[in-house]
Motif scaffolding. Structure first.
Motif, PDB file in Angstrom:
ATOM      1  N   ALA A  17      -1.506  22.177 -52.680  1.00 36.71           N
ATOM      2  CA  ALA A  17      -2.646  21.774 -54.296  1.00 36.71           C
ATOM      3  C   ALA A  17      -3.582  22.643 -53.467  1.00 36.71           C
ATOM      4  N   THR A  18      -3.911  22.780 -55.068  1.00 37.68           N
ATOM      5  CA  THR A  18      -5.398  22.936 -55.315  1.00 37.68           C
ATOM      6  C   THR A  18      -6.277  22.261 -55.192  1.00 37.68           C
ATOM      7  N   MET A  19      -7.872  23.035 -55.288  1.00 32.65           N
ATOM      8  CA  MET A  19      -8.821  21.477 -54.738  1.00 32.65           C
ATOM      9  C   MET A  19      -9.083  20.587 -56.419  1.00 32.65           C
ATOM     10  N   ALA A  20      -8.549  21.063 -57.449  1.00 35.99           N
ATOM     11  CA  ALA A  20      -8.804  20.663 -58.366  1.00 35.99           C
ATOM     12  C   ALA A  20      -7.143  18.998 -58.358  1.00 35.99           C
ATOM     13  N   GLU A  21      -6.278  19.402 -57.856  1.00 34.08           N
ATOM     14  CA  GLU A  21      -5.450  18.961 -57.966  1.00 34.08           C
ATOM     15  C   GLU A  21      -5.704  17.649 -57.065  1.00 34.08           C
ATOM     16  N   LEU A  26      -6.935  12.345 -55.668  1.00 36.44           N
ATOM     17  CA  LEU A  26      -8.210  11.174 -54.666  1.00 36.44           C
ATOM     18  C   LEU A  26      -8.425  10.474 -55.145  1.00 36.44           C
ATOM     19  N   SER A  27      -8.503  10.996 -57.286  1.00 40.62           N
ATOM     20  CA  SER A  27     -10.190   9.937 -57.249  1.00 40.62           C
ATOM     21  C   SER A  27      -9.705   8.196 -56.850  1.00 40.62           C
ATOM     22  N   PRO A  28      -8.307   8.157 -57.179  1.00 37.34           N
ATOM     23  CA  PRO A  28      -8.193   6.429 -57.404  1.00 37.34           C
ATOM     24  C   PRO A  28      -8.818   5.778 -55.697  1.00 37.34           C
ATOM     25  N   ASP A  90       3.533 -13.042 -45.083  1.00 41.00           N
ATOM     26  CA  ASP A  90       2.257 -13.700 -45.448  1.00 41.00           C
ATOM     27  C   ASP A  90       1.421 -12.470 -45.590  1.00 41.00           C
ATOM     28  N   TYR A  91       1.960 -11.752 -44.356  1.00 40.94           N
ATOM     29  CA  TYR A  91       0.969 -10.242 -44.851  1.00 40.94           C
ATOM     30  C   TYR A  91       1.335  -9.235 -46.399  1.00 40.94           C
ATOM     31  N   GLU A  92       2.334  -9.584 -47.215  1.00 39.43           N
ATOM     32  CA  GLU A  92       2.587  -9.076 -48.564  1.00 39.43           C
ATOM     33  C   GLU A  92       1.658 -10.227 -48.963  1.00 39.43           C
ATOM     34  N   ARG A  93       1.272 -11.093 -48.973  1.00 37.96           N
ATOM     35  CA  ARG A  93       0.235 -12.000 -49.708  1.00 37.96           C
ATOM     36  C   ARG A  93      -0.463 -11.467 -49.545  1.00 37.96           C
ATOM     37  N   THR A  94      -0.842 -10.855 -48.127  1.00 31.04           N
ATOM     38  CA  THR A  94      -2.515 -10.876 -48.121  1.00 31.04           C
ATOM     39  C   THR A  94      -2.850  -9.554 -48.641  1.00 31.04           C
ATOM     40  N   VAL A  95      -1.944  -8.941 -48.449  1.00 28.95           N
ATOM     41  CA  VAL A  95      -1.865  -7.192 -49.188  1.00 28.95           C
ATOM     42  C   VAL A  95      -2.623  -7.404 -50.708  1.00 28.95           C
ATOM     43  N   SER A  96      -1.557  -8.138 -51.248  1.00 31.20           N
ATOM     44  CA  SER A  96      -1.622  -8.835 -52.813  1.00 31.20           C
ATOM     45  C   SER A  96      -3.079  -8.851 -52.803  1.00 31.20           C
ATOM     46  N   ALA A  97      -3.370 -10.263 -52.447  1.00 30.33           N
ATOM     47  CA  ALA A  97      -4.159 -11.046 -52.428  1.00 30.33           C
ATOM     48  C   ALA A  97      -5.911  -9.612 -52.713  1.00 30.33           C
ATOM     49  N   LEU A  98      -5.893  -8.973 -51.395  1.00 29.15           N
ATOM     50  CA  LEU A  98      -6.306  -8.017 -51.527  1.00 29.15           C
ATOM     51  C   LEU A  98      -6.507  -6.544 -52.291  1.00 29.15           C
ATOM     52  N   GLU A  99      -5.411  -6.513 -52.407  1.00 32.52           N
ATOM     53  CA  GLU A  99      -5.494  -5.606 -53.991  1.00 32.52           C
ATOM     54  C   GLU A  99      -5.867  -5.868 -55.669  1.00 32.52           C
ATOM     55  N   ARG A 100      -5.627  -7.554 -54.896  1.00 33.52           N
ATOM     56  CA  ARG A 100      -6.331  -8.358 -56.580  1.00 33.52           C
ATOM     57  C   ARG A 100      -7.641  -7.988 -56.397  1.00 33.52           C
ATOM     58  N   MET A 101      -7.738  -8.473 -55.358  1.00 33.37           N
ATOM     59  CA  MET A 101      -9.362  -8.712 -55.521  1.00 33.37           C
ATOM     60  C   MET A 101      -9.910  -7.072 -55.490  1.00 33.37           C
ATOM     61  N   ALA A 102      -9.864  -5.956 -55.051  1.00 36.29           N
ATOM     62  CA  ALA A 102     -10.400  -4.909 -55.139  1.00 36.29           C
ATOM     63  C   ALA A 102      -9.649  -4.504 -57.077  1.00 36.29           C
ATOM     64  N   ARG A 103      -8.529  -4.857 -57.763  1.00 35.39           N
ATOM     65  CA  ARG A 103      -8.973  -4.428 -58.770  1.00 35.39           C
ATOM     66  C   ARG A 103      -9.924  -5.233 -60.004  1.00 35.39           C
ATOM     67  N   ASN A 104     -10.214  -6.807 -59.138  1.00 36.74           N
ATOM     68  CA  ASN A 104     -11.218  -7.701 -59.991  1.00 36.74           C
ATOM     69  C   ASN A 104     -12.124  -6.440 -59.617  1.00 36.74           C
ATOM     70  N   LEU A 105     -13.029  -6.038 -59.058  1.00 30.83           N
ATOM     71  CA  LEU A 105     -13.793  -5.458 -58.394  1.00 30.83           C
ATOM     72  C   LEU A 105     -13.911  -3.457 -59.335  1.00 30.83           C
ATOM     73  N   GLY A 106     -13.244  -3.463 -59.615  1.00 26.54           N
ATOM     74  CA  GLY A 106     -12.562  -1.776 -60.493  1.00 26.54           C
ATOM     75  C   GLY A 106     -12.311  -1.193 -59.885  1.00 26.54           C
ATOM     76  N   TRP A 107     -11.488  -1.110 -58.947  1.00 26.38           N
ATOM     77  CA  TRP A 107     -10.330  -0.361 -58.561  1.00 26.38           C
ATOM     78  C   TRP A 107      -8.890   0.151 -59.884  1.00 26.38           C
ATOM     79  N   ASP A 108      -8.693   1.388 -59.945  1.00 25.83           N
ATOM     80  CA  ASP A 108      -7.885   1.236 -60.463  1.00 25.83           C
ATOM     81  C   ASP A 108      -6.869   2.042 -59.649  1.00 25.83           C
ATOM     82  N   ALA A 109      -5.512   1.422 -59.279  1.00 21.19           N
ATOM     83  CA  ALA A 109      -4.214   2.497 -58.290  1.00 21.19           C
ATOM     84  C   ALA A 109      -4.416   3.982 -59.672  1.00 21.19           C
TER      85      ALA A 109
END
Length: 109
Positions: A17-21, A26-28, A90-109
């Motif tokens: 990959a190039t620097m731009a690629e 990685l920007s997300p 339980d692990y999947e629920r935790t990861v899902s909740a953390l992802e939801r929290m990150a999205r609430n704070l502006g993270w966008d995959a």
């Protein structure tokens, strides 16, 4: 090895990959306020002979591939140790909740 370097190496394990690629891929996962640049990470990986630069493209060197194999085993062991005694649902629920929290704070995959 930093988290960002691990991400860079994972991307380069798939294809050169190039620097731009790399920046686009990685920007997300960028951390606001981080002082380290992509160029600095690539320079350090190059000095370690894990990443090679050929003209405008970066590739994972053989030493980098071998190192990723060893590091991948360490990461898997740590992940297993961290999740020990936690039911898969339980692990999947935790990861899902953390992802939801990150999205609430502006993270966008």
């Amino acid at each position: 090895m930093t988290r960002r370097q691990w991400q860079i190496m994972n991307l380069l394990a798939e294809r050169p990959a190039t620097m731009a690629e790399l920046e686009a891929e990685l920007s997300p996962f960028s951390i606001s306020g981080s002082e380290e640049t992509l160029a600095e990470h690539l320079e350090e990986l190059g000095e370690s002979n894990w990443v090679l630069r050929e003209r405008e493209q970066f590739t994972l060197a053989e030493l980098g591939r071998n190192s990723m194999t060893v590091l991948g085993e360490v990461v898997a062991e740590n992940r297993d140790r961290a999740a020990e005694g936690i039911a898969p649902e339980d692990y999947e629920r935790t990861v899902s909740a953390l992802e939801r929290m990150a999205r609430n704070l502006g993270w966008d995959a």
